[in-house]
Motif scaffolding. Structure first.
Motif, short mmCIF file in Angstrom:
data_model
loop_
_atom_site.label_atom_id
_atom_site.label_comp_id
_atom_site.label_asym_id
_atom_site.label_seq_id
_atom_site.Cartn_x
_atom_site.Cartn_y
_atom_site.Cartn_z
N VAL A 11 59.31 32.77 56.96
CA VAL A 11 60.70 32.42 57.14
C VAL A 11 61.14 32.08 55.86
CG1 VAL A 11 62.42 30.69 57.84
CG2 VAL A 11 60.61 31.48 59.47
N THR A 12 60.45 31.54 54.78
CA THR A 12 60.78 31.15 53.41
C THR A 12 60.06 31.88 52.38
OG1 THR A 12 59.31 29.42 53.19
CG2 THR A 12 61.44 28.76 54.24
N ALA A 13 60.31 31.90 51.17
CA ALA A 13 59.74 32.60 50.26
C ALA A 13 58.21 32.06 50.01
CB ALA A 13 60.61 32.41 48.86
N THR A 14 58.35 30.60 49.96
CA THR A 14 56.87 29.90 49.94
C THR A 14 55.98 30.36 51.02
OG1 THR A 14 58.06 28.08 48.99
CG2 THR A 14 55.90 27.48 49.93
N GLU A 15 56.49 30.59 52.19
CA GLU A 15 55.62 31.01 53.62
C GLU A 15 55.10 32.43 53.16
OE1 GLU A 15 57.66 30.87 57.11
OE2 GLU A 15 57.46 28.54 57.26
N PHE A 16 55.90 33.18 52.73
CA PHE A 16 55.56 34.57 52.12
C PHE A 16 54.42 34.53 51.17
CE2 PHE A 16 55.69 38.59 50.09
CZ PHE A 16 55.75 39.75 51.13
N VAL A 17 54.69 33.82 50.09
CA VAL A 17 53.48 33.53 49.19
C VAL A 17 52.15 33.04 49.52
CG1 VAL A 17 52.82 32.64 46.75
CG2 VAL A 17 55.16 33.41 47.28
N GLU A 18 52.35 32.05 50.51
CA GLU A 18 51.28 31.54 51.24
C GLU A 18 50.43 32.35 52.03
OE1 GLU A 18 52.35 27.90 53.17
OE2 GLU A 18 52.51 26.67 51.25
N LEU A 19 51.13 33.26 52.91
CA LEU A 19 50.47 34.34 53.71
C LEU A 19 49.86 35.43 52.92
CD1 LEU A 19 53.21 34.46 56.56
CD2 LEU A 19 50.81 33.82 56.82
N ALA A 20 50.46 35.80 51.87
CA ALA A 20 50.12 36.76 50.75
C ALA A 20 48.78 36.30 50.10
CB ALA A 20 51.05 37.20 50.01
N LEU A 21 48.70 35.05 49.77
CA LEU A 21 47.72 34.58 48.85
C LEU A 21 46.57 34.10 49.96
CD1 LEU A 21 49.07 32.52 46.33
CD2 LEU A 21 48.10 34.46 45.95
N GLY A 22 46.85 33.86 51.13
CA GLY A 22 45.77 33.12 52.11
C GLY A 22 45.69 31.80 51.79
N THR A 23 46.25 31.19 50.73
CA THR A 23 46.12 29.47 50.50
C THR A 23 47.52 29.00 50.13
OG1 THR A 23 46.13 30.42 48.21
CG2 THR A 23 44.04 30.19 49.52
N PRO A 24 47.68 27.95 50.46
CA PRO A 24 48.83 27.30 50.51
C PRO A 24 49.08 27.02 48.72
CG PRO A 24 47.04 25.43 51.26
CD PRO A 24 46.78 26.73 51.10
N VAL A 25 50.43 27.26 48.41
CA VAL A 25 50.92 27.32 46.94
C VAL A 25 50.37 26.09 46.24
CG1 VAL A 25 52.89 27.37 45.43
CG2 VAL A 25 52.77 28.82 47.65
N GLU A 26 50.36 24.86 47.25
CA GLU A 26 50.14 23.50 46.31
C GLU A 26 48.79 23.67 45.87
OE1 GLU A 26 53.49 23.18 48.89
OE2 GLU A 26 51.45 23.87 49.64
N LEU A 27 47.67 24.45 46.24
CA LEU A 27 46.45 24.55 46.00
C LEU A 27 46.51 24.85 44.46
CD1 LEU A 27 43.38 24.39 46.43
CD2 LEU A 27 43.62 26.73 47.13
N TRP A 28 47.35 25.78 44.03
CA TRP A 28 47.40 26.21 42.92
C TRP A 28 48.17 25.59 41.92
CZ3 TRP A 28 43.23 29.32 42.73
CH2 TRP A 28 42.81 30.03 43.85
N LEU A 29 49.29 24.92 42.52
CA LEU A 29 50.25 24.38 41.70
C LEU A 29 50.07 22.80 41.60
CD1 LEU A 29 53.23 26.40 42.42
CD2 LEU A 29 51.79 26.84 40.55
N GLY A 30 49.45 22.31 42.53
CA GLY A 30 49.46 20.71 42.46
C GLY A 30 50.57 20.26 43.16
N VAL A 31 50.82 19.19 43.61
CA VAL A 31 51.73 18.28 44.16
C VAL A 31 51.96 17.08 42.96
CG1 VAL A 31 51.45 18.94 46.51
CG2 VAL A 31 50.18 16.99 45.53
N GLU A 32 53.40 16.74 43.08
CA GLU A 32 53.67 15.55 42.43
C GLU A 32 53.30 14.27 42.78
OE1 GLU A 32 58.08 13.43 41.17
OE2 GLU A 32 57.80 15.78 41.28
N GLY A 33 52.61 13.40 42.18
CA GLY A 33 52.19 12.19 42.42
C GLY A 33 50.85 12.57 42.98
N GLU A 34 49.96 13.53 42.75
CA GLU A 34 48.58 13.48 43.26
C GLU A 34 47.69 12.75 42.44
OE1 GLU A 34 47.16 17.53 43.23
OE2 GLU A 34 47.20 17.69 41.31
#
Length: 98
Positions: A11-34
């Motif tokens: 539905v979103t660009a983020t979902e498209f990237v996650e499905l294409a990579l097979g991993t959540p984007v946050e795994l590679w980019l991190g999240v604020e405040g981790e």
């Protein structure tokens, strides 16, 4: 036309990237405040994935370049129109010294 990745319709660009990579984007980019512990665990998981799939960075780079070429070609100084020769030799042209 619908874009379907691995049997799912993103539905979103983020979902498209996650499905294409097979991993959540946050795994590679991190999240604020981790925390440092969360960051270390995330980077450890990313290293494990890269160890299992050493060609992943090249594949992601190729896909990203093709997407940019298709949707924002003005970002490239040189178009990506060269023949793909990975692992293949180009045939010699007659009259050209080797």
């Amino acid at each position: 036309m619908k874009n379907i990745v691995a049997g799912h319709v993103p539905v979103t660009a983020t979902e498209f990237v996650e499905l294409a990579l097979g991993t959540p984007v946050e795994l590679w980019l991190g999240v604020e405040g981790e925390s440092e512990m969360e960051r270390a665990a995330r980077l450890d998981a990313a290293r494990d994935i890269l160890a299992d799939y050493p060609d992943l960075p090249d594949q992601v780079s190729r896909i990203a370049a093709e997407a940019i070429e298709a949707f924002a070609p003005e970002l490239f100084v040189v178009p990506l129109t060269a023949p793909r020769t990975a692992g293949r030799r180009l045939p010699r042209q007659s009259g050209v010294a080797a």
